[in-house]
Design a protein around this motif. Structure first.
Motif, PDB file in Angstrom:
ATOM      1  N   ALA A  89       9.492  83.187 -15.562  1.00 49.39           N
ATOM      2  CA  ALA A  89       9.102  83.365 -14.291  1.00 49.39           C
ATOM      3  C   ALA A  89       9.345  82.286 -13.449  1.00 49.39           C
ATOM      4  CB  ALA A  89       7.567  83.408 -14.256  1.00 49.39           C
ATOM      5  N   LEU A  92      13.020  83.123 -12.322  1.00 48.11           N
ATOM      6  CA  LEU A  92      13.142  84.246 -11.634  1.00 48.11           C
ATOM      7  C   LEU A  92      12.543  83.890 -10.121  1.00 48.11           C
ATOM      8  CD1 LEU A  92      12.481  87.006 -13.833  1.00 48.11           C
ATOM      9  CD2 LEU A  92      14.702  86.070 -13.285  1.00 48.11           C
ATOM     10  N   ASN A  93      11.877  82.743 -10.095  1.00 48.75           N
ATOM     11  CA  ASN A  93      11.474  82.598  -8.873  1.00 48.75           C
ATOM     12  C   ASN A  93      11.906  81.138  -8.201  1.00 48.75           C
ATOM     13  OD1 ASN A  93       8.582  84.431  -8.257  1.00 48.75           O
ATOM     14  ND2 ASN A  93       8.896  84.052 -10.414  1.00 48.75           N
ATOM     15  N   SER A 109      17.169  88.523  -9.578  1.00 48.78           N
ATOM     16  CA  SER A 109      15.794  87.977 -10.293  1.00 48.78           C
ATOM     17  C   SER A 109      15.180  89.543 -10.229  1.00 48.78           C
ATOM     18  CB  SER A 109      15.178  87.044  -9.545  1.00 48.78           C
ATOM     19  OG  SER A 109      15.125  87.247  -8.217  1.00 48.78           O
ATOM     20  N   LYS A 113      13.041  91.255 -13.329  1.00 51.76           N
ATOM     21  CA  LYS A 113      11.558  91.373 -13.514  1.00 51.76           C
ATOM     22  C   LYS A 113      11.458  92.838 -13.984  1.00 51.76           C
ATOM     23  CE  LYS A 113      10.487  88.112  -9.961  1.00 51.76           C
ATOM     24  NZ  LYS A 113       9.829  87.778  -8.605  1.00 51.76           N
ATOM     25  N   VAL A 192       5.461  88.395 -15.039  1.00 46.19           N
ATOM     26  CA  VAL A 192       4.968  89.077 -13.589  1.00 46.19           C
ATOM     27  C   VAL A 192       3.751  88.575 -13.036  1.00 46.19           C
ATOM     28  CG1 VAL A 192       4.164  91.085 -12.383  1.00 46.19           C
ATOM     29  CG2 VAL A 192       6.192  91.387 -14.075  1.00 46.19           C
ATOM     30  N   SER A 195       4.782  85.067 -12.019  1.00 43.92           N
ATOM     31  CA  SER A 195       5.539  84.985 -11.010  1.00 43.92           C
ATOM     32  C   SER A 195       4.776  85.463  -9.607  1.00 43.92           C
ATOM     33  CB  SER A 195       6.664  86.351 -10.920  1.00 43.92           C
ATOM     34  OG  SER A 195       7.492  85.997 -12.178  1.00 43.92           O
TER      35      SER A 195
END
Length: 313
Positions: A89, A92-93, A109, A113, A192, A195
């Motif tokens: 997370a 990807l963020n 990203s 996800k 997720v 995230s």
């Protein structure tokens, strides 16, 4: 007006609450009652034995074995899943390079996800059947078949996977292979979840930390993780419930639904074995009630330990 609203809410909730009490609460009450008998499950004969079943389960070697196996999952599943989900997370963020748009995730990203989240869309039984084919201990298994073709595994001595009763780091090897499946199937969901929590953190905080010279590692441990503590706490409780179940994986993937030689037994498989194979439904209900009490106490302790004042940002 208030009385009218109260009547409306009461009328609206009456049926759902009644259904919940009948289909959820009442079976729990029945199980608690049966746990005080020697009921065999297939007759109306029930002899009251009091707390004998509960005294018996504390002396049962199979129950103790299942308890420690559940403790293994209870420790390792939340620890590994949350650590991996937090790492993914974060990447990807806020793990990408800064630019004109500010701090952002790694390139692609959004696609990552979707890929990581995909396993959670599958039924756990479907996942177990799929991994059973992957773990097959012959040349028809995906892993063994590939390793045999490249000469890394002898055809007469394949990797046993879930039929391996030998211990690894003091724990039966079969439990490690089951843990891998549980982590693979659940990490995407918690990634997720984390995230979504990270996206609520203002990017100004990250940019200020980087301007002050903080590395990505320091940013994660000093900024992200403290602000996600409440979310991590909830995830830990959910994963604790999953760790105390694991029945579908054990039932589908292991020989004799708890083998080999009881090395993958957990509370749920012992309950199934005791009730439907040994015909001791009263004793099985006692084990189930003990598991339910342990689960509630564990959840309460976890929420109590992690409770703190809410951080506003």
């Amino acid at each position: 007006m208030r009385h009218g609203v109260a009547r409306f809410v009461t009328g609206f909730l009456a049926l759902p609450v009644a259904l919940y009490l009948f289909y959820v609460v009442w079976p729990f009450v029945q199980a608690a009652g049966y746990s005080l008998t020697d009921w065999g499950g297939y007759s109306d004969t029930q002899k009251f034995v009091g707390l004998d079943n509960y005294v018996r389960l504390f002396k049962d070697e199979l129950v103790r074995t299942a308890f420690w196996h559940n403790v293994f999952f209870l420790v390792m599943l939340p620890l590994v899943t949350i650590a991996l989900a937090l790492f993914l997370a974060f990447l990807l963020n806020v793990g990408g390079r800064g630019g004109r748009a500010g701090i952002r995730g790694v390139f692609g990203s959004g696609l990552y996800k979707v890929i990581f989240f995909f396993p959670i869309t599958l039924s756990l039984v479907v996942i177990a059947v799929m991994w059973k084919a992957v773990y097959r201990s012959d040349d028809q298994g995906l892993i063994n078949g590939v390793l045999m073709k490249v000469g890394l595994v002898d055809r007469d001595n394949p990797i046993a996977f879930v039929v391996d009763p030998e211990p690894f780091l003091g724990v039966p090897a079969v439990l490690w292979w089951l843990l891998l499946i549980a982590v693979w199937s659940g990490t995407g969901f918690y990634m997720v979840l984390f995230s979504a929590a990270m996206q609520s953190i203002p990017r100004d905080i990250y940019e200020a930390a980087l301007l002050d010279g903080a590395s990505r590692v320091h940013t994660f441990f000093r900024v992200t993780l403290p602000l996600l503590r409440d979310t991590v706490s909830v995830a830990w409780v959910y994963l604790g419930f999953i760790a105390l179940d694991m029945f579908a994986l054990v039932y589908v993937m292991t020989p004799d639904q708890g083998g080999p030689n009881h090395t993958s037994e957990i509370f749920a498989s012992v309950i199934q074995f005791t009730a439907f194979r040994k015909g001791q439904f009263g004793y099985a209900c006692a084990i189930a009630v003990a598991l339910a009490i342990f689960t509630m106490l564990l959840a309460a302790a976890q929420l109590r330990i992690t409770r703190r004042e809410r951080i506003e940002f």
